[in-house]
Design a protein around this motif. Structure first.
Motif, PDB file in Angstrom:
ATOM      1  N   LEU A   1      66.999  62.733  28.191  1.00  0.00           N
ATOM      2  CA  LEU A   1      66.319  62.824  29.482  1.00  0.00           C
ATOM      3  C   LEU A   1      67.468  62.848  30.476  1.00  0.00           C
ATOM      4  O   LEU A   1      68.227  61.889  30.567  1.00  0.00           O
ATOM      5  N   MET A   2      67.646  63.981  31.168  1.00  0.00           N
ATOM      6  CA  MET A   2      68.834  64.203  31.981  1.00  0.00           C
ATOM      7  C   MET A   2      68.484  64.286  33.462  1.00  0.00           C
ATOM      8  O   MET A   2      67.605  65.043  33.856  1.00  0.00           O
ATOM      9  N   PHE A   3      69.203  63.491  34.252  1.00  0.00           N
ATOM     10  CA  PHE A   3      69.052  63.496  35.694  1.00  0.00           C
ATOM     11  C   PHE A   3      70.351  63.979  36.322  1.00  0.00           C
ATOM     12  O   PHE A   3      71.426  63.476  35.997  1.00  0.00           O
ATOM     13  N   MET A   4      70.257  64.976  37.201  1.00  0.00           N
ATOM     14  CA  MET A   4      71.409  65.403  37.990  1.00  0.00           C
ATOM     15  C   MET A   4      70.886  65.808  39.355  1.00  0.00           C
ATOM     16  O   MET A   4      70.239  66.852  39.490  1.00  0.00           O
ATOM     17  N   GLY A   5      71.150  64.968  40.339  1.00  0.00           N
ATOM     18  CA  GLY A   5      70.586  65.224  41.661  1.00  0.00           C
ATOM     19  C   GLY A   5      69.072  65.244  41.548  1.00  0.00           C
ATOM     20  O   GLY A   5      68.461  64.330  41.024  1.00  0.00           O
ATOM     21  N   LYS A   6      68.467  66.330  42.016  1.00  0.00           N
ATOM     22  CA  LYS A   6      67.009  66.456  41.963  1.00  0.00           C
ATOM     23  C   LYS A   6      66.527  67.125  40.679  1.00  0.00           C
ATOM     24  O   LYS A   6      65.331  67.267  40.458  1.00  0.00           O
ATOM     25  N   ILE A   7      67.464  67.542  39.844  1.00  0.00           N
ATOM     26  CA  ILE A   7      67.096  68.199  38.586  1.00  0.00           C
ATOM     27  C   ILE A   7      66.800  67.138  37.526  1.00  0.00           C
ATOM     28  O   ILE A   7      67.596  66.235  37.300  1.00  0.00           O
ATOM     29  N   ILE A   8      65.643  67.292  36.879  1.00  0.00           N
ATOM     30  CA  ILE A   8      65.236  66.400  35.784  1.00  0.00           C
ATOM     31  C   ILE A   8      64.887  67.284  34.590  1.00  0.00           C
ATOM     32  O   ILE A   8      63.986  68.121  34.668  1.00  0.00           O
ATOM     33  N   LEU A   9      65.620  67.097  33.490  1.00  0.00           N
ATOM     34  CA  LEU A   9      65.400  67.883  32.277  1.00  0.00           C
ATOM     35  C   LEU A   9      65.126  66.962  31.096  1.00  0.00           C
ATOM     36  O   LEU A   9      65.699  65.872  31.016  1.00  0.00           O
ATOM     37  N   ILE A  10      64.276  67.394  30.207  1.00  0.00           N
ATOM     38  CA  ILE A  10      64.053  66.695  28.946  1.00  0.00           C
ATOM     39  C   ILE A  10      64.373  67.690  27.838  1.00  0.00           C
ATOM     40  O   ILE A  10      63.774  68.759  27.771  1.00  0.00           O
ATOM     41  N   LEU A  11      65.337  67.333  27.006  1.00  0.00           N
ATOM     42  CA  LEU A  11      65.735  68.167  25.869  1.00  0.00           C
ATOM     43  C   LEU A  11      65.389  67.394  24.607  1.00  0.00           C
ATOM     44  O   LEU A  11      65.908  66.296  24.392  1.00  0.00           O
ATOM     45  N   LEU A  12      64.496  67.942  23.802  1.00  0.00           N
ATOM     46  CA  LEU A  12      64.030  67.249  22.606  1.00  0.00           C
ATOM     47  C   LEU A  12      64.339  68.057  21.348  1.00  0.00           C
ATOM     48  O   LEU A  12      64.296  69.287  21.373  1.00  0.00           O
ATOM     49  N   GLN A  13      64.595  67.354  20.267  1.00  0.00           N
ATOM     50  CA  GLN A  13      64.765  67.970  18.955  1.00  0.00           C
ATOM     51  C   GLN A  13      63.940  67.165  17.962  1.00  0.00           C
ATOM     52  O   GLN A  13      63.864  65.947  18.049  1.00  0.00           O
ATOM     53  N   GLY A  14      63.327  67.881  17.027  1.00  0.00           N
ATOM     54  CA  GLY A  14      62.552  67.201  15.997  1.00  0.00           C
ATOM     55  C   GLY A  14      61.603  68.143  15.299  1.00  0.00           C
ATOM     56  O   GLY A  14      61.640  69.358  15.497  1.00  0.00           O
ATOM     57  N   ASP A  15      60.739  67.560  14.494  1.00  0.00           N
ATOM     58  CA  ASP A  15      59.735  68.303  13.754  1.00  0.00           C
ATOM     59  C   ASP A  15      58.842  69.074  14.724  1.00  0.00           C
ATOM     60  O   ASP A  15      58.455  68.559  15.772  1.00  0.00           O
ATOM     61  N   ARG A  16      58.516  70.296  14.385  1.00  0.00           N
ATOM     62  CA  ARG A  16      57.734  71.184  15.257  1.00  0.00           C
ATOM     63  C   ARG A  16      56.406  70.546  15.678  1.00  0.00           C
ATOM     64  O   ARG A  16      56.007  70.606  16.840  1.00  0.00           O
ATOM     65  N   ASN A  17      55.712  69.937  14.742  1.00  0.00           N
ATOM     66  CA  ASN A  17      54.426  69.318  15.067  1.00  0.00           C
ATOM     67  C   ASN A  17      54.598  68.135  16.016  1.00  0.00           C
ATOM     68  O   ASN A  17      53.756  67.902  16.880  1.00  0.00           O
ATOM     69  N   ASN A  18      55.677  67.374  15.849  1.00  0.00           N
ATOM     70  CA  ASN A  18      55.934  66.244  16.749  1.00  0.00           C
ATOM     71  C   ASN A  18      56.290  66.727  18.152  1.00  0.00           C
ATOM     72  O   ASN A  18      55.923  66.095  19.143  1.00  0.00           O
ATOM     73  N   ILE A  19      56.990  67.854  18.230  1.00  0.00           N
ATOM     74  CA  ILE A  19      57.300  68.448  19.541  1.00  0.00           C
ATOM     75  C   ILE A  19      55.991  68.858  20.229  1.00  0.00           C
ATOM     76  O   ILE A  19      55.792  68.589  21.411  1.00  0.00           O
ATOM     77  N   LYS A  20      55.093  69.484  19.470  1.00  0.00           N
ATOM     78  CA  LYS A  20      53.795  69.885  20.027  1.00  0.00           C
ATOM     79  C   LYS A  20      53.017  68.657  20.497  1.00  0.00           C
ATOM     80  O   LYS A  20      52.401  68.669  21.560  1.00  0.00           O
ATOM     81  N   GLU A  21      53.036  67.606  19.684  1.00  0.00           N
ATOM     82  CA  GLU A  21      52.326  66.373  20.042  1.00  0.00           C
ATOM     83  C   GLU A  21      52.910  65.767  21.324  1.00  0.00           C
ATOM     84  O   GLU A  21      52.169  65.277  22.174  1.00  0.00           O
ATOM     85  N   TYR A  22      54.232  65.817  21.452  1.00  0.00           N
ATOM     86  CA  TYR A  22      54.872  65.305  22.672  1.00  0.00           C
ATOM     87  C   TYR A  22      54.359  66.079  23.888  1.00  0.00           C
ATOM     88  O   TYR A  22      54.025  65.482  24.914  1.00  0.00           O
ATOM     89  N   LEU A  23      54.312  67.390  23.786  1.00  0.00           N
ATOM     90  CA  LEU A  23      53.837  68.215  24.903  1.00  0.00           C
ATOM     91  C   LEU A  23      52.408  67.861  25.289  1.00  0.00           C
ATOM     92  O   LEU A  23      52.080  67.795  26.475  1.00  0.00           O
ATOM     93  N   ILE A  24      51.579  67.623  24.297  1.00  0.00           N
ATOM     94  CA  ILE A  24      50.194  67.237  24.566  1.00  0.00           C
ATOM     95  C   ILE A  24      50.162  65.907  25.317  1.00  0.00           C
ATOM     96  O   ILE A  24      49.468  65.762  26.319  1.00  0.00           O
TER      97      ILE A  24
END
Length: 185
Positions: A90-113
């Motif tokens: 979870l990356m903060f730089m000034g007003k920019i907020i990014l989330i970079l995730l790696q993992g099982d495809r189904n878990n990534i989908k579940e995170y998005l939900i």
């Protein structure tokens, strides 16, 4: 025609249930890749469900517009990533907020939900609210040149160079170049 075809594929997955909202969210997230795929064949097909291409480790890059209740929001993201066994930043730089995730495809989908359906922030009145200002910048299979993150960490960067170095260290220079500089405009 390609956009229409992809939307019809998605609609088939929601037969006999409400789907308009899901289809709008899907096209918002995937329109760039559908267009790119029409012009040239994408490296990875992120649209087919249940195919062997979904096996393996996937990566997701999200952009958040803002966080009003930062401490609570960060704690929630950390819990979800832990529960779903996802790694990244979870990356903060000034007003920019990014989330970079790696993992099982189904878990990534579940995170998005979870990210889209749970009340993770507060509105200007202080009431709990769902995340509506999130953008999926990229969703792809992790390639051999990409470094796997060992854990999920929250990091603050003072300069664009520091943020770029984080991406470069992970073998994600192209990802950084394509998606981060446009956020500065």
């Amino acid at each position: 025609m390609d956009v229409k075809d992809k939307l019809l594929e998605q609609a088939k997955q929601h037969i006999s249930e409400p789907m308009v909202h899901d289809l709008i969210l899907w096209i918002q997230q995937h329109l760039k890749c559908v267009i790119k795929q029409s012009a040239t064949v994408c490296n990875e097909n992120t649209f087919s469900k249940g195919s062997s291409r979904e096996d393996g480790i996937w990566m997701l890059l999200l952009h958040l517009d803002h966080m009003r209740a930062k401490a609570k929001y960060v704690k929630t993201v950390e819990k979800w990533t832990s529960d779903l066994r996802l790694t990244g930043r979870l990356m903060f730089m000034g007003k920019i907020i990014l989330i970079l995730l790696q993992g099982d495809r189904n878990n990534i989908k579940e995170y998005l939900i979870l990210q889209k359906t749970s009340k993770v922030d507060v509105n200007s009145s202080g009431k709990k609210c769902k995340e509506k200002m999130i953008s999926v910048l990229c969703e792809t299979k992790v390639q051999s040149q990409h470094k796997r993150f060992e854990m999920f960490e929250v990091k603050q960067y003072s300069t664009l160079d520091e943020l770029q170095e984080e991406f470069e260290t992970a073998g994600l220079t192209a990802l950084f170049s394509e998606f981060v500089p446009p956020l500065l405009k």
